[in-house]
Design a protein around this motif. Structure first.
Motif, PDB file in Angstrom:
ATOM      1  N   ALA A  60       0.825  -1.206   0.000  1.00  0.00           N
ATOM      2  CA  ALA A  60       0.000   0.000   0.000  1.00  0.00           C
ATOM      3  C   ALA A  60       0.860   1.258   0.000  1.00  0.00           C
ATOM      4  CB  ALA A  60      -0.926  -0.002   1.217  1.00  0.00           C
ATOM      5  N   TYR A  61       1.958   1.217   0.741  1.00  0.00           N
ATOM      6  CA  TYR A  61       2.765   2.430   0.865  1.00  0.00           C
ATOM      7  C   TYR A  61       3.645   2.661  -0.349  1.00  0.00           C
ATOM      8  CZ  TYR A  61       1.118   3.810   5.393  1.00  0.00           C
ATOM      9  OH  TYR A  61       0.321   4.261   6.407  1.00  0.00           O
ATOM     10  N   ALA A  62       3.921   1.632  -1.134  1.00  0.00           N
ATOM     11  CA  ALA A  62       4.628   1.844  -2.400  1.00  0.00           C
ATOM     12  C   ALA A  62       3.758   2.694  -3.326  1.00  0.00           C
ATOM     13  CB  ALA A  62       4.960   0.511  -3.049  1.00  0.00           C
ATOM     14  N   PHE A  63       2.477   2.377  -3.389  1.00  0.00           N
ATOM     15  CA  PHE A  63       1.571   3.143  -4.241  1.00  0.00           C
ATOM     16  C   PHE A  63       1.247   4.507  -3.630  1.00  0.00           C
ATOM     17  CE2 PHE A  63       0.977  -1.107  -5.935  1.00  0.00           C
ATOM     18  CZ  PHE A  63       0.949  -0.860  -7.296  1.00  0.00           C
ATOM     19  N   TYR A  64       1.208   4.571  -2.302  1.00  0.00           N
ATOM     20  CA  TYR A  64       0.976   5.873  -1.668  1.00  0.00           C
ATOM     21  C   TYR A  64       2.115   6.829  -2.014  1.00  0.00           C
ATOM     22  CZ  TYR A  64       0.534   9.599   1.699  1.00  0.00           C
ATOM     23  OH  TYR A  64       0.438  10.855   2.263  1.00  0.00           O
ATOM     24  N   SER A  65       3.365   6.357  -1.913  1.00  0.00           N
ATOM     25  CA  SER A  65       4.521   7.208  -2.213  1.00  0.00           C
ATOM     26  C   SER A  65       4.506   7.659  -3.665  1.00  0.00           C
ATOM     27  CB  SER A  65       5.820   6.449  -1.920  1.00  0.00           C
ATOM     28  OG  SER A  65       5.923   6.149  -0.547  1.00  0.00           O
ATOM     29  N   LEU A  66       4.106   6.751  -4.565  1.00  0.00           N
ATOM     30  CA  LEU A  66       4.011   7.116  -5.981  1.00  0.00           C
ATOM     31  C   LEU A  66       2.914   8.152  -6.190  1.00  0.00           C
ATOM     32  CD1 LEU A  66       4.986   6.696  -8.846  1.00  0.00           C
ATOM     33  CD2 LEU A  66       3.472   4.697  -9.017  1.00  0.00           C
ATOM     34  N   GLY A  67       1.791   7.979  -5.499  1.00  0.00           N
ATOM     35  CA  GLY A  67       0.720   8.966  -5.581  1.00  0.00           C
ATOM     36  C   GLY A  67       1.171  10.331  -5.089  1.00  0.00           C
ATOM     37  N   GLU A  68       1.945  10.334  -4.015  1.00  0.00           N
ATOM     38  CA  GLU A  68       2.457  11.578  -3.464  1.00  0.00           C
ATOM     39  C   GLU A  68       3.362  12.285  -4.478  1.00  0.00           C
ATOM     40  OE1 GLU A  68       4.256  12.891   0.852  1.00  0.00           O
ATOM     41  OE2 GLU A  68       5.107  11.123  -0.116  1.00  0.00           O
ATOM     42  N   ALA A  69       4.200  11.510  -5.167  1.00  0.00           N
ATOM     43  CA  ALA A  69       5.088  12.087  -6.171  1.00  0.00           C
ATOM     44  C   ALA A  69       4.285  12.703  -7.320  1.00  0.00           C
ATOM     45  CB  ALA A  69       6.043  11.021  -6.697  1.00  0.00           C
ATOM     46  N   PHE A  70       3.273  11.970  -7.806  1.00  0.00           N
ATOM     47  CA  PHE A  70       2.441  12.508  -8.886  1.00  0.00           C
ATOM     48  C   PHE A  70       1.693  13.763  -8.433  1.00  0.00           C
ATOM     49  CE2 PHE A  70       2.549   8.180 -10.991  1.00  0.00           C
ATOM     50  CZ  PHE A  70       3.134   8.634 -12.161  1.00  0.00           C
ATOM     51  N   GLN A  71       1.241  13.771  -7.172  1.00  0.00           N
ATOM     52  CA  GLN A  71       0.533  14.946  -6.668  1.00  0.00           C
ATOM     53  C   GLN A  71       1.457  16.161  -6.645  1.00  0.00           C
ATOM     54  OE1 GLN A  71      -1.149  14.445  -2.767  1.00  0.00           O
ATOM     55  NE2 GLN A  71      -2.245  16.379  -2.811  1.00  0.00           N
TER      56      GLN A  71
ATOM     57  N   GLU B 199      -4.805  13.223 -11.694  1.00  0.00           N
ATOM     58  CA  GLU B 199      -5.478  11.960 -11.971  1.00  0.00           C
ATOM     59  C   GLU B 199      -4.593  10.760 -11.636  1.00  0.00           C
ATOM     60  OE1 GLU B 199      -8.664  11.660 -12.633  1.00  0.00           O
ATOM     61  OE2 GLU B 199      -8.717  13.842 -12.416  1.00  0.00           O
ATOM     62  N   LYS B 200      -3.309  10.865 -11.938  1.00  0.00           N
ATOM     63  CA  LYS B 200      -2.387   9.774 -11.606  1.00  0.00           C
ATOM     64  C   LYS B 200      -2.207   9.656 -10.095  1.00  0.00           C
ATOM     65  CE  LYS B 200       0.233   9.649 -15.917  1.00  0.00           C
ATOM     66  NZ  LYS B 200       1.566   9.789 -16.560  1.00  0.00           N
ATOM     67  N   ALA B 201      -2.231  10.797  -9.407  1.00  0.00           N
ATOM     68  CA  ALA B 201      -2.144  10.778  -7.945  1.00  0.00           C
ATOM     69  C   ALA B 201      -3.351  10.063  -7.353  1.00  0.00           C
ATOM     70  CB  ALA B 201      -2.048  12.202  -7.406  1.00  0.00           C
ATOM     71  N   ILE B 202      -4.540  10.400  -7.833  1.00  0.00           N
ATOM     72  CA  ILE B 202      -5.771   9.767  -7.347  1.00  0.00           C
ATOM     73  C   ILE B 202      -5.740   8.268  -7.616  1.00  0.00           C
ATOM     74  CG2 ILE B 202      -8.261   9.576  -7.728  1.00  0.00           C
ATOM     75  CD1 ILE B 202      -8.290  12.609  -8.207  1.00  0.00           C
TER      76      ILE B 202
END
Length: 574
Positions: free
Chosen positions: A431-442, A448-451
């Motif tokens: 979960a946190y691998a995708f959270y960190s990626l979302g944070e980077a996109f944000q 949209e990629k962050a969401i």
């Protein structure tokens, strides 16, 4: 909290210093040095009492922004080790006849504040100290304005308001449930009963008599000068201020002072506090129950050895303090980062307890390759090494997350997103691998990629509050992602039992009505929540439990998923 698998962050170009002439075993020194060199810890200081000898070993720096080495005079936050001070204060005031362990909490509350009761039983002071008060870990009205310093704005009024409104979920004294609220409240009320605040009482009764000049809550000029700055994931963080719940975790100290504290607890240095300390070491738990707890202290015992100990942690620090009861050895380990040193402390007290194996960091190699050979070459190298030399390097999930976050903090969005994308591909269940990626996109502005990545993170771990908060900021209702799962109590009951995750490390699963709870050896109990009928997740740490059935449908083991690793624990026969 569950024993967290060590994670790494990355840095370079720092000179380290160590005092090499000690009696610390070479294997332990090497292990400590690897933790620092591989970015697991910023600095580590170890203090050891061995018979009549006292010695120290230190390695690393006070801040990643500088090169000043840590040493035995460096100041660290000791977090929940503070609870042992609170327990000794309670014991000392009890011996002096100023209070009683069995006094009801209500006796010490201000007018207009009512402590909760259940089935006619009141919370006693001893229940606050040994975590059997039935009060929760944190109060329900705990909502920090600044998560980086979460306790700073929690007021005395909020503490008492919560106490008045809280309804106990189980009988007082019936079950161990680790509670920062309970011990913080205890420190507050016993100090107030003596007309003082917690820090003043602690200094008057413990720090001054033991000549612990650098053990305070409020920094002295010398302490501020010697402060080792706290770090989390390679980033320097704020110190924590804990005014109302000070007795739960507010003390700062040094290895020198903490060995004075342990020597007094061991009876090696004469002190009027020794009777109170001895009282604080006595097991207060019902016979045959686990964990064993004194007044503040945790107790770990087998047929040959009894260890009195406690760990501690704040936003940028971890600490360990323990000694062999009736023996000649005591150990303190302090670090200015959030990778815990408990295994070092326990190993030095009992060599049968293994040290965490430290492998070379793939993050160091990846960073060097990116900076010197380019992202494409570095990416190919990562996958080749992961395929052919996975046992040689530490490929745990936190590796690339740390280096990705480092690029993110530098504003290098291209490398940050590339590295974090590799991490999400390498750990598709994290979960946190995708959270960190979302944070980077944000941060890049790709909403949209962050969401998309925050939603993926939340689907993998419905307890990820950070993802819920970020989706809300981006205008997405998290309830659309997380669907409530209900598991019937009959099924939940089949999971109840003890599971051996490692020799001597047991996960105890229990049930309270429709709530499943899990408690690891020497650690607090935490609720776990259903992700499916067989998979449950924690909200306090990124970890999940999968209950495994045999061909006959009988649960025979549990798998702990954490940090990109899986540990299977066989179910023990009752």
């Amino acid at each position: 909290m569950l024993k967290v698998i060590s994670t790494l962050f990355l840095y370079a170009g720092i000179a380290f210093s160590c005092n090499a002439q000690t009696s610390l075993p070479q294997a332990v020194k090497d292990n400590i040095n690897l933790r620092v060199d591989n970015g697991i810890n910023t600095g580590i200081v170890v203090g050891v009492i061995d018979g009549d000898k006292t010695y120290y070993y230190s390695y690393g720096v006070k801040s990643l922004n500088g090169k000043e080495p840590v040493n035995e005079h460096s100041v660290f936050e000791i977090g929940s080790i503070t609870k042992t001070f609170t327990g000794i204060l309670l014991a000392d005031l009890s011996i002096k006849g100023k209070i009683k362990l069995d006094d009801p909490l209500q006796k010490y509350l201000p007018e207009g504040t009512t402590a909760p009761t259940r089935n006619g039983a009141s919370i006693k002071l001893i229940n606050l100290s040994n975590h059997t008060s039935s009060l929760p870990r944190l109060p329900g009205n705990f909502s920090p304005a600044n998560p980086a310093n979460p306790y700073k704005d929690y007021s005395e009024k909020q503490m008492f308001d919560f106490l008045k409104s809280y309804e106990l979920s189980r009988d007082v004294g019936s079950q161990y449930e680790y509670s920062n609220l309970g011990v913080g409240l205890l420190g507050h009320v016993i100090a107030a009963s003596q007309g003082m605040n917690f820090e003043t009482l602690m200094i008057d009764l413990i720090a001054k008599p033991l000549d612990m000049r650098d053990t305070r809550i409020t920094f002295t000029t010398t302490m501020k000068k010697n402060l080792a700055m706290g770090h989390h994931e390679g980033v320097q963080v704020e110190n924590w201020d804990i005014p109302s719940l000070a007795g739960a975790g507010a003390i700062r100290s040094t290895a020198v002072d903490m060995l004075k504290y342990l020597r007094a607890n061991m009876g090696k240095d004469k002190s009027k506090l020794y009777p109170a300390m001895q009282l604080s070491h006595k097991n207060t738990s019902a016979e045959g129950t686990s964990p064993m707890v004194g007044l503040g202290w945790q107790i770990m015992a087998d047929a040959t050895l009894e260890i009195i100990w406690h760990g501690g942690g704040t936003g940028g620090y971890r600490a360990f303090a323990g000694f062999i009861k009736g023996g000649d050895k005591g150990v303190v380990v302090l670090t200015n980062s959030t990778a815990g040193p408990d295994d070092i402390g326990m190993h030095l007290l009992n060599p049968k307890t293994p040290l965490t194996e430290i492998k070379p960091s793939i993050a160091l190699k990846m960073r060097s390759a990116i900076d010197n050979e380019g992202l494409e070459t570095a990416t190919k190298m990562y996958w080749d090494l992961k395929k052919d030399q996975a046992e040689k390097y530490d490929f745990s999930e936190g590796q690339l997350k740390r280096i990705g976050n480092e690029y993110l903090n530098k504003g290098d969005m291209k490398n940050a997103i590339a590295v974090l994308s590799i991490n999400a591909k390498a750990y598709p269940a994290s979960a946190y691998a995708f959270y960190s990626l979302g944070e980077a996109f944000q941060k890049e502005g790709s909403k949209e990629k962050a969401i998309e990545n925050y939603k993926k993170s939340l689907s993998l771990n419905p307890g990820n509050q950070q993802a819920i908060d970020m989706l809300k900021v981006l205008g997405v209702d998290a309830t659309e992602v997380v669907k409530e799962i209900i598991v019937d109590t009959k099924t939940l009951q089949t999971y109840v039992g003890k599971y051996e995750l490692a020799p001597g490390f047991i996960l105890t699963v229990s049930r309270a009505d429709s709530q499943l709870n899990a408690q690891a050896t020497g650690q607090p109990e935490f609720p776990v929540f259903p992700k499916s009928e067989k998979v449950f997740y924690y909200k306090v740490v990124e970890a999940q439990l999968t209950f495994n059935q045999n061909g006959d449908g009988v649960v025979e083991s549990v798998t702990l998923h954490q940090g990109g690793r899986e540990i299977v624990g066989k179910r023990l026969k009752e």
